[in-house]
Design an enzyme around this catalytic site. Structure first.
Site: not given
Ligand SMILES: Cc1ncc(C[n+]2csc(CCOP(=O)(O)OP(=O)(O)O)c2C)c(N)n1
Ligand SMILES: CC(=O)[C@@H](O)[C@H](O)COP(=O)(O)O
Ligand SMILES: [Mg+2]
Length: 640
Positions: A289, A374, A402
Site C-alpha cells: 500500500k 460490522e 449492513r
Molecule cells: C463495510 C465497510 N466498512 C468499512 C469501510 C471503510 N474502509 C474503506 S477502505 C478500508 C480498508 C480496505 O482494506 P483492503 O480491502 O485491504 O483494501 P486496501 O485499502 O488495502 O487496498 C476500509 C475499512 C468500508 N468502505 N466498508
C-alpha cells in the site's frame, strides 16, 4: 517518486483507453507506471483522496487492462477506493483536478462516468457477490465474457466475501478473483485469513517451482499415463513440500500465486493463465500500500489511505489541525473506560478513523478489531454484553446499515447494553452517496428499545456518551457528523432531558433542532425573529424515543418545525409528528431533513445547500408555510 513529473507529452498522455496499454513494451510500462504514480501524487496532494490504495495497484491494474478487454470483460473493484489507476487508463485523467469535488470525478467507480465502471458502492466486501452473479449471467446467456474482481485483503475479512466464495466454488463459472494483498486495511489486516495470506505470501509460489520441475521433466519422452502420474505426484508433493495448501483450493477454487503485484509481466502471466481457466481462479497479488511514494510507504498509521490535501514533497497534511468530533469521543471514552472496567471497544478495521485506537493504546486488552465485519461486530458485542461487559462499537454511520438485523434481533431483542457510536453521521461529502450516514435515525429509530442521542457540541457529546454507557437494559446510539466540532452551544435551561437553546414568550414557533443542526436552528430562529416571529429553539439530545417533554412544549406553541441531518422518511420529524398525534396535540408541524435519495459527492456545505438546508432557505420556507397554514385556517371549509 520518480525524479520529475512526467513531461506533458509523456507516455501517460498517450493512454486514453485500455487498448493503448496493449501496444506498450515492458520498458514503456515501467515508465508509464512511474508517470501514473507521479500524476496521482500531484493531483491527490491538492484534492485529497485514496492515494495509498491506488498507489498499490498501479502494475496490477495495468496488467488487468492488458489481459482483459474492458468493458466487454467486466473489471470490478471491491470498495472502489483503489480505482484511480483504472480511471486514469480509461480516459479520465482530465477529471482529477476535481476529484471528489461537486460536479467532478467521483472517488469511486461511477457508471455515469464510464462504461468501464460498474460497482459504485463504497462499502467493502461486495465485489465477489456481484462477480458471482455476473459470471452466472454471462454463462446462462452464453456470452463469452470474463469477470474479474479485485478484492483487498481487508475486504476479504468481510462476511459477504465468504458467502460469495462458497457460491463461486459451487457455481464453477469462469471468474478471476485478484486478491490485492498488501497486508493492510487501514492498519495491518487482522485475523486468521490475514495470517493465512501472509503464510502464502512468504512461501515461494508452488506454481513457480512446479514450472521448474515441469521444465526439467519436459524433455521426458511422452509415454502417456506414467508421465502424467509422475507429474501429478510431483505436483502434489511440491504443494505439500514448498507451500501451505491455499485454503481456497480446499474450497474448490484454483489458486495462482503469490505473484509480485508490482511486476506487470508477472501479473500478466498469471492473469493470462487465469483467463485460460474456464472456472473460478484466484490470483494472489502481493502488493504494498502506497508503493512508489515514500511518504505513503512510511506512513505507519495507514499508508496515506485517504489523506486530505498534502505537500507532495513530504506527504505532510496541509489542513490546519482542529478538534474533531472523533477526538472528543475518543478522549471521553478513555475517561469512561478508566472508570468502568466493563467498558470495552470494538472497531471494524477502523481504529484510527473512529478514535478507538486511542483506547487500544491505553487498554489494549479491552479493544477488539474484528476486521471489516460490522455484522459480526454487532453480534459479537451482544456476546460481550451477555458476558457482563458494556461494548462500545465505533463505526461510521453508513456502515452500520449492513448490521441492521444484528442490531435489531441479536442486540435489541435481547435488551443488551451495547452502545453504537456512529461517526460521520449525516451528509459527509467527498465520499458521495454510499457514504452518507443519513439513514440511522430512521432505520435504527424503528428498533424497539433503541435509544438514539444526537449531541450538538463537545459538551453534549461527552454527556450523552456517558448517559449511553450508563444504560444497561438495551442498545444505544450516539451519532455525530464528520469534521470539526463546533463552538459550544449552551442551553438557557433544561426541560426534563430537553435543552432549551433559545426561547421567546410569543411562542410562534417551536424549532426542534437535532444534533449538529442546532446551530442551524439558531440561525433560522434569528432570521424568523427579524420577520417578527417568536421562536423557541430546543435540542432534544435524545431523539429516539421522542422525549415526552417535546409534546408539552409543542402544545405551548402555534407551530412546530423540526431540523435533522438525516432522512425525513421515518426520521425525527416523523416521530415527533406521531408523538403529537398520540398526545392529541394538534399543532401544525413542518419537518426539514435529507430527502431519501442518492445525493452526489461534494463538500458537506455544498450538499446541504443544494438540498435547501441553509438558514436562509429554511426561514423562507417556514414563513411561506406559516402563511399557507394561516390562510387555510381562515378559509371556509372546502365543499366536497
Ligand atoms: C463495510 C465497510 N466498512 C468499512 C469501510 C471503510 N474502509 C474503506 S477502505 C478500508 C480498508 C480496505 O482494506 P483492503 O480491502 O485491504 O483494501 P486496501 O485499502 O488495502 O487496498 C476500509 C475499512 C468500508 N468502505 N466498508
Ligand atoms: C473508502 C472508505 O470507506 C474510507 O476510506 C472513507 O473514504 C474514509 O472516510 P473519511 O475520510 O471521512 O475518514
Ligand atoms: Mg489491503
Amino acid at each position: 517518486m520518480s525524479e520529475s513529473l512526467p513531461a506533458p507529452d509523456g507516455l501517460l498522455a498517450s493512454v486514453t483507453s485500455p487498448g493503448d496499454l496493449k501496444r506498450l513494451s515492458p520498458e514503456q510500462l515501467t515508465l508509464l507506471a512511474a508517470e501514473i504514480r507521479d500524476f496521482m501524487v500531484a493531483k491527490v496532494s491538492r484534492t485529497g483522496g485514496h492515494l495509498g490504495p491506488s498507489l498499490g495497484v498501479v502494475e496490477t491494474t495495468l496488467a488487468l487492462h492488458r489481459v482483459f478487454d474492458s468493458p466487454r470483460d467486466r473489471v470490478l473493484f471491491d470498495t472502489g477506493h483503489q480505482a484511480y489507476v483504472h480511471k486514469i487508463v480509461t480516459g479520465r485523467q482530465g477529471g482529477f483536478d476535481l476529484l471528489r469535488q461537486r460536479g467532478g470525478l467521483s472517488g469511486y467507480p461511477s457508471r455515469a462516468e464510464s462504461e468501464h465502471d460498474l460497482i459504485e458502492n463504497s462499502h467493502a466486501s461486495t465485489a465477489l457477490s456481484y462477480a458471482d452473479g455476473l459470471s452466472k449471467a454471462f454463462a446462462l446467456r452464453g456470452e463469452d465474457r470474463h469477470v474479474v474482481a479485485v478484492v483487498g485483503d481487508g475486504a476479504l475479512t468481510g462476511g459477504m466475501c465468504w458467502e460469495a466464495l462458497n457460491n463461486i466454488a459451487t457455481a464453477k463459472k469462469r471468474l478471476v478473483i485478484v486478491v490485492n494483498d498488501n497486508g493492510r486495511s487501514y492498519a495491518p489486516t487482522i485475523g486468521g485469513l490475514a495470517d493465512h495470506l501472509s503464510t502464502l505470501r512468504l512461501n515461494p509460489g508452488y506454481e513457480r517451482v512446479l514450472d521448474l520441475v515441469k521444465d526439467a521433466l519436459g524433455n521426458t519422452p511422452v509415454v502417456g499415463k506414467p508421465v502424467y502420474e509422475v507429474l501429478h505426484a510431483v505436483k502434489r508433493g511440491i504443494k505439500d513440500a514448498v507451500s501451505p495448501q491455499p485454503m481456497f483450493e480446499d474450497l474448490g477454487i484454483k489458486y495462482l500465486g503469490p505473484v509480485d503485484g508490482h511486476d506487470v509481466q508477472a501479473m500478466e502471466s498469471a492473469l493470462r493463465r487465469a483467463k485460460g481457466f474456464n472456472a473460478p481462479v484466484i490470483v494472489h497479488a502481493v502488493t504494498r500500500k502506497g508503493y512508489g511514494y515514500r511518504p505513503a510507504e512510511q506512513d505507519e498509521a495507514d499508508c496515506l489511505h485517504s489523506p486530505g490535501a498534502f505537500d507532495p514533497q513530504t506527504g505532510a497534511l496541509t489542513a490546519k489541525p482542529s478538534v474533531k468530533w472523533t477526538h472528543v469521543f475518543s478522549e471521553e471514552l478513555i475517561k469512561i473506560a478508566d472508570e468502568r472496567l466493563d467498558v470495552v471497544g470494538i472497531t471494524a478495521a477502523m481504529g484510527e478513523p473512529t478514535g478507538i485506537a486511542e483506547l487500544a493504546r491505553k487498554h489494549p486488552d479491552r479493544v477488539y478489531d474484528v476486521g471489516i465485519a460490522e455484522q459480526h461486530a454487532a453480534t459479537s458485542a451482544a456476546g460481550l454484553a451477555m458476558g457482563g461487559l458494556h461494548p462500545v462499537v465505533a463505526v461510521y454511520a453508513t456502515f452500520l446499515n449492513r448490521a441492521f438485523d444484528q442490531v435489531l434481533l441479536d442486540v435489541a431483542m435481547h435488551e443488551l447494553p451495547v452502545t453504537f457510536v456512529l461517526d460521520r453521521a449525516g451528509i459527509t461529502g467527498p465520499d458521495g452517496p454510499s457514504h452518507y450516514g443519513i439513514w440511522d435515525m430512521s432505520v435504527f429509530g424503528a428498533v424497539p428499545g433503541m435509544r438514539i442521542a444526537a449531541p450538538r457540541d463537545a459538551a453534549t457529546l461527552r454527556e450523552e456518551l456517558r448517559e449511553a454507557v450508563a444504560v444497561d437494559d438495551g442498545p444505544t446510539i450516539v451519532r455525530f457528523p464528520t469534521g470539526s466540532v463546533p463552538a459550544g452551544l449552551p442551553a438557557v435551561r433544561r426541560v426534563g432531558q430537553v435543552d432549551v437553546l433559545r426561547e421567546d414568550d410569543r411562542k410562534d414557533v417551536l424549532l426542534i433542532a437535532v444534533g449538529s443542526f442546532a446551530g442551524l436552528g439558531l440561525d433560522v430562529a434569528e432570521r424568523l425573529a427579524e420577520q417578527g416571529y417568536g421562536v423557541t429553539v430546543v435540542d432534544p439530545r435524545w431523539v429516539r424515543p421522542v422525549p415526552i417533554e417535546l409534546t408539552g412544549l409543542a402544545a405551548q406553541h402555534r407551530r412546530v418545525v423540526t431540523l435533522e441531518d438525516g432522512i425525513r422518511a421515518g426520521g425525527v420529524g416523523d416521530a415527533v409528528a406521531a408523538a403529537l398525534r398520540d398526545a392529541d396535540v394538534d399543532v401544525p408541524l413542518r419537518d426539514f431533513g435529507i430527502p431519501s435519495g442518492w445525493h452526489p459527492h461534494g463538500t458537506r456545505a455544498e450538499i446541504l445547500t443544494s438540498l435547501g438546508l441553509t438558514a436562509q432557505d429554511i426561514a423562507r420556507d417556514v414563513t411561506g408555510w406559516v402563511s399557507r397554514v394561516e390562510a387555510d385556517a381562515t378559509a371556509p371549509a372546502a365543499q366536497v
